[in-house]
Design a protein around this motif. Structure first.
Motif, mmCIF file in Angstrom:
data_model
loop_
_atom_site.group_PDB
_atom_site.id
_atom_site.type_symbol
_atom_site.label_atom_id
_atom_site.label_comp_id
_atom_site.label_asym_id
_atom_site.label_seq_id
_atom_site.Cartn_x
_atom_site.Cartn_y
_atom_site.Cartn_z
ATOM 1 N N UNK A 289 0.849 -1.191 0.000
ATOM 2 C CA UNK A 289 0.000 0.000 0.000
ATOM 3 C C UNK A 289 0.884 1.242 0.000
ATOM 4 N N UNK A 290 0.724 2.065 -1.023
ATOM 5 C CA UNK A 290 1.518 3.280 -1.159
ATOM 6 C C UNK A 290 0.680 4.468 -0.718
ATOM 7 N N UNK A 291 1.065 5.168 0.359
ATOM 8 C CA UNK A 291 0.290 6.325 0.805
ATOM 9 C C UNK A 291 0.295 7.443 -0.231
ATOM 10 N N UNK A 292 -0.768 8.239 -0.232
ATOM 11 C CA UNK A 292 -0.886 9.321 -1.212
ATOM 12 C C UNK A 292 0.236 10.337 -1.078
ATOM 13 N N UNK A 293 0.767 10.512 0.131
ATOM 14 C CA UNK A 293 1.823 11.504 0.359
ATOM 15 C C UNK A 293 3.200 10.853 0.460
ATOM 16 N N UNK A 294 3.357 9.685 -0.174
ATOM 17 C CA UNK A 294 4.634 8.972 -0.091
ATOM 18 C C UNK A 294 5.772 9.860 -0.583
ATOM 19 N N UNK A 295 6.788 9.986 0.255
ATOM 20 C CA UNK A 295 7.943 10.791 -0.109
ATOM 21 C C UNK A 295 9.176 9.938 -0.306
ATOM 22 N N UNK A 296 10.330 10.594 -0.381
ATOM 23 C CA UNK A 296 11.561 9.871 -0.676
ATOM 24 C C UNK A 296 11.898 8.847 0.402
ATOM 25 N N UNK A 297 11.583 9.177 1.674
ATOM 26 C CA UNK A 297 11.865 8.229 2.766
ATOM 27 C C UNK A 297 11.091 6.935 2.555
ATOM 28 N N UNK A 298 9.842 7.038 2.135
ATOM 29 C CA UNK A 298 9.027 5.841 1.915
ATOM 30 C C UNK A 298 9.663 4.962 0.830
ATOM 31 N N UNK A 299 10.033 5.580 -0.295
ATOM 32 C CA UNK A 299 10.559 4.798 -1.412
ATOM 33 C C UNK A 299 11.934 4.215 -1.101
ATOM 34 N N UNK A 300 12.790 4.989 -0.440
ATOM 35 C CA UNK A 300 14.152 4.525 -0.179
ATOM 36 C C UNK A 300 14.232 3.511 0.950
ATOM 37 N N UNK A 301 13.213 3.456 1.791
ATOM 38 C CA UNK A 301 13.278 2.571 2.945
ATOM 39 C C UNK A 301 12.174 1.514 2.937
ATOM 40 N N UNK A 302 10.935 1.950 3.036
ATOM 41 C CA UNK A 302 9.833 0.989 3.140
ATOM 42 C C UNK A 302 9.665 0.205 1.846
ATOM 43 N N UNK A 303 9.617 0.918 0.699
ATOM 44 C CA UNK A 303 9.407 0.226 -0.570
ATOM 45 C C UNK A 303 10.585 -0.697 -0.907
ATOM 46 N N UNK A 304 11.805 -0.203 -0.725
ATOM 47 C CA UNK A 304 12.978 -1.034 -0.997
ATOM 48 C C UNK A 304 13.023 -2.235 -0.056
ATOM 49 N N UNK A 305 12.697 -2.018 1.215
ATOM 50 C CA UNK A 305 12.668 -3.134 2.160
ATOM 51 C C UNK A 305 11.650 -4.184 1.763
ATOM 52 N N UNK A 306 10.487 -3.746 1.296
ATOM 53 C CA UNK A 306 9.447 -4.672 0.839
ATOM 54 C C UNK A 306 9.945 -5.504 -0.344
ATOM 55 N N UNK A 307 10.601 -4.841 -1.300
ATOM 56 C CA UNK A 307 11.101 -5.571 -2.464
ATOM 57 C C UNK A 307 12.170 -6.590 -2.078
ATOM 58 N N UNK A 308 13.097 -6.187 -1.229
ATOM 59 C CA UNK A 308 14.151 -7.100 -0.813
ATOM 60 C C UNK A 308 13.577 -8.317 -0.080
ATOM 61 N N UNK A 309 12.566 -8.076 0.747
ATOM 62 C CA UNK A 309 12.004 -9.162 1.552
ATOM 63 C C UNK A 309 11.239 -10.166 0.706
ATOM 64 N N UNK A 310 10.675 -9.717 -0.400
ATOM 65 C CA UNK A 310 9.774 -10.582 -1.159
ATOM 66 C C UNK A 310 10.261 -10.901 -2.566
ATOM 67 N N UNK A 311 11.474 -10.483 -2.907
ATOM 68 C CA UNK A 311 11.938 -10.699 -4.283
ATOM 69 C C UNK A 311 11.955 -12.177 -4.654
ATOM 70 N N UNK A 312 12.273 -13.044 -3.687
ATOM 71 C CA UNK A 312 12.342 -14.478 -3.975
ATOM 72 C C UNK A 312 10.983 -15.069 -4.317
ATOM 73 N N UNK A 313 9.904 -14.311 -4.046
ATOM 74 C CA UNK A 313 8.569 -14.814 -4.329
ATOM 75 C C UNK A 313 8.103 -14.494 -5.752
ATOM 76 N N UNK A 314 8.860 -13.654 -6.465
ATOM 77 C CA UNK A 314 8.459 -13.261 -7.815
ATOM 78 C C UNK A 314 8.534 -14.473 -8.734
#
Length: 531
Positions: A289-314
């Motif tokens: 879920x991407x918040x409407x006010x997502x800023x650089x902190x969200x993308x550099x930390x939360x989004x990247x962390x999500x991708x790293x955690x779940x990349x093996x599931x792709x």
């Protein structure tokens, strides 16, 4: 290419092969701001014949006489086969130039103070032997060797004593005097369209030769801004798609991703877009879920962390993956993308990159051939018109300027330090570009270096974000978001409070195809060599 006047002038009518050779060299080697008038004849108390007249809005006027002799200088005289030439070539050219100057000064107030430079072309002479006469400067002599770099030769001639910004009205008056039956109209929007088409032709010629590099499994092509990297990346995608492969084309910023996606048909075998748009929607990747006010902190930390955690599931796999603007990616992201290649397929990983545009500093370095990469380089700028490309090359280490590239429509600087002044001046420049010059608003960009100035300009001048663009709207974005995109005219705006690195300045300037206006502190203009 220089512009013949009239455009359909039959070169076969010229008096000899040497004149045709010189006219063709000028036509092919000069930019399209130069008007070339072959075989000019003026009548009066006596008739005057001039082999070539050159005219440029920002450089001035020159007469060039053409001589087919293989010449030398003896005792201060031009000689051929040991005999002095009569009349002496520079004397003839000088007399023609003075007569043309008199005619021009009398035909229009815009030409009241015009000067006319003069020179002689010897296309059959590779060099001049002997000391030049004392009243002759080397810049006035154009040899066959000089014709190989004719733009430099003409620059030397025009800057010998004066380089005149005579203006558009003067150019029209010159054309009317020398070619009264030829139509010469100035349409900035049409000029920009012609420039785009010619640059696209140059770009196509440069990138087409590198498309077959996709015979290799790991390829990286480097090149400075405007060298055709995105075009090459799209060429690889088209070739892979035509082979029936599953293809991903990914870049970092969303506007470039959206613009690239628009160039291809909708097909389940094609996945194209910005990194997060693509990665978060891959088959098997859990939803985030991407918040409407997502800023650089969200993308550099939360989004990247999500991708790293779940990349093996792709579960989604590809045959060819192309990364555009790879310098925006971290080595970890590139490695993860490589894991999506199907082991049973061709496993092609193709990248284009420009470390000079590395504004995110995520650790990218150009891969080494020792690690199995095929490397190549795009060397010429085929996005920006001549003056902009020259400035990038000279001041910011940009790519080389292609011979015969189209002329820049406008390049200027207005000094301002504070947001109030910058905003007012940007508004005035928009009025000039759109209302007076006639450029289409969607082809104009206002680029900033700070979010605060961007938001101020959007609010006060009714400018829009990339996502809100529409037929009559002008986009205003930070330079980070427009990497890889191009616009006919760019207004680059900054305040004294903004941090403007060379990398950001390089990105901002290189977005401009035909025209650029810089509005900001004097320091920026000094770094670009602008008055």
């Amino acid at each position: 290419m220089g512009i013949l006047v009239p455009s359909d002038f039959p070169l076969s009518l010229l008096g000899n092969r040497e004149e045709r050779l010189v006219v063709e060299a000028l036509r092919d080697g000069l930019t399209d701001g130069w008007l070339i008038f072959p075989d000019v004849r003026l009548t009066g108390y006596r008739d005057w014949q001039m082999d070539i007249v050159l005219a440029h809005e920002h450089e001035g006027v020159a007469v060039i006489e053409v001589k087919g002799h293989r010449v030398s200088v003896r005792n201060g005289l031009w000689c051929s086969d040991g005999r002095p030439l009569e009349p002496q070539p520079l004397d003839q050219s000088k007399g023609n130039a003075y007569e043309l100057r008199t005619r021009l000064r009398g035909c229009s107030p815009a030409l009241a103070n015009v000067h006319v430079e003069y020179g002689v072309a010897f296309p059959n002479a590779l060099e001049v032997s002997g000391d030049l006469p004392p009243d002759v400067d080397r810049s006035q002599v154009i040899t066959g060797t000089d014709l190989e770099h004719v733009r430099d030769a003409v620059d030397r001639l025009m800057h010998r004593r004066w380089s005149q910004n005579i203006g558009r009205e003067a150019i029209e008056s010159i054309a009317k005097l020398l070619r009264p039956d030829a139509e010469l109209t100035w349409d900035p929007e049409a000029h920009a369209r012609i420039a785009r088409r010619r640059l696209e032709t140059i770009c196509g010629e440069q990138t087409r030769a590198l498309e077959p590099l996709d015979a290799n499994r790991k390829v990286v092509v480097t090149g400075r801004a405007g060298s055709g990297k995105t075009r090459l990346a799209m060429g690889w995608v088209r070739r892979a798609f035509a082979r029936g492969e599953r293809v991903m084309l990914v870049c970092y910023n969303d506007p470039l991703g959206a613009s690239t996606r628009d160039q291809f048909p909708e097909d389940e075998r094609l996945v194209i877009g910005g990194f997060f748009d693509v990665a978060l929607t891959l088959g098997g990747m859990p939803e985030l879920t991407v918040p409407a006010d997502a800023g650089q902190h969200f993308w550099d930390n939360i989004a990247i962390g999500h991708l790293h955690s779940h990349w093996h599931e792709v579960t989604q796999r590809f045959d060819t993956i192309v990364i555009d603007e790879a310098q925006d990616f971290s080595p970890a992201w590139i490695a993860q993308l490589g894991q999506l290649l199907d082991p049973a397929g061709p496993r092609r990983l193709m990248m284009v990159a420009d470390e000079g545009q590395s504004v995110y500093h995520r650790g990218f370095t150009t891969p080494s051939v020792d690690d199995g990469w095929t490397r190549c380089e795009l060397v010429n700028n085929c996005r920006n018109t001549y003056s902009i490309a020259s400035m990038l090359h000279r001041c910011l280490g940009g790519a080389g300027v292609p011979i015969g590239g189209p002329e820049t429509l406008g390049l200027g600087y207005v000094e301002a330090d504070h947001a109030d002044a910058v905003t007012e001046l940007v508004g005035e420049e928009i009025d000039r570009i759109v209302d007076f010059e006639g450029h289409e608003p969607p082809r104009v960009l206002v680029a900033t270096f700070s979010t605060s100035l961007r938001d101020r300009l959007r609010e006060d001048l009714a400018l829009v974000a990339w996502e809100g663009r529409e037929p009559r709207a002008i986009v205003c974005e930070n330079v980070h978001r427009v990497k890889g995109l191009e616009f006919d005219y760019v207004i680059l705006a900054a305040t004294a409070a903004d941090t403007v690195t060379d990398a950001l300045l390089y990105v901002g300037v290189s977005r401009a195809v035909a025209g650029l206006t810089v509005i900001g502190p004097r320091d920026i203009a000094d770094r670009l060599g602008l008055e």
